[in-house]
Design an enzyme around this catalytic site. Sequence first.
Site, mmCIF file in Angstrom:
data_model
loop_
_atom_site.group_PDB
_atom_site.id
_atom_site.type_symbol
_atom_site.label_atom_id
_atom_site.label_comp_id
_atom_site.label_asym_id
_atom_site.label_seq_id
_atom_site.Cartn_x
_atom_site.Cartn_y
_atom_site.Cartn_z
ATOM 1 C CB SER A 1 -0.950 -0.058 1.198
ATOM 2 O OG SER A 1 -1.964 0.899 1.077
ATOM 3 C CG ASP B 1 -6.823 -3.226 -2.697
ATOM 4 O OD1 ASP B 1 -7.507 -2.592 -1.864
ATOM 5 O OD2 ASP B 1 -5.582 -3.186 -2.713
ATOM 6 C CG HIS C 1 -5.630 -2.700 0.973
ATOM 7 N ND1 HIS C 1 -5.001 -2.225 -0.151
ATOM 8 C CD2 HIS C 1 -5.012 -2.114 2.030
ATOM 9 C CE1 HIS C 1 -4.045 -1.380 0.198
ATOM 10 N NE2 HIS C 1 -4.028 -1.300 1.516
#
Length: 167
Positions: free
Chosen positions: A31, A109, A138
């Site tokens: 991320s 995600d 995610h």
Amino acid sequence: EEDGLAAWRWLQDRAKEGHIDGSKIFLLGRSLGGAVATHMAAQLQTQGVKVKGIIIENGFTSIADIVDAHFPWLAWKAFKDQFLRLKWDSHGKVKELKVPILFIAGAKDEIVPHHHMLRLSQAAGDFAELHVVENGMHNDTWLQAGPQYWAWIHGFLVKHAGHWDDK
């Protein structure tokens, strides 16, 4: 990014002391960490230093693109130019990098739209290796991929660093 560069310097000091092989250092980021790893690699590359490779899981193209995805009522260029202090333009940095990059993307995600990873891997061109986890969200892409997740990482490390010992 400064924390990452401090870690890099620490690793280089360990290499000088003979504790590790400083030529086989990879960066890994998930991320926001993917943006940090990408920007750090780009900064090192401008200094003539190359990391061995980068692993990015569920990264984003830029903060502005995340704003567009999650806050479309704020998706005006003038607003973003004025108020987004950090740009984290990973898409632009990936285009500049000349190192192997492994992308592991969760197709479901819910935080970072899946097309961000597709765009990043396309921008990396011949340096990219992309693996998509169809049920990956995610925070559970690694879990949804199961043992294959670790096989991708291991294969990438061996491919680009060769065999290494436990030094």
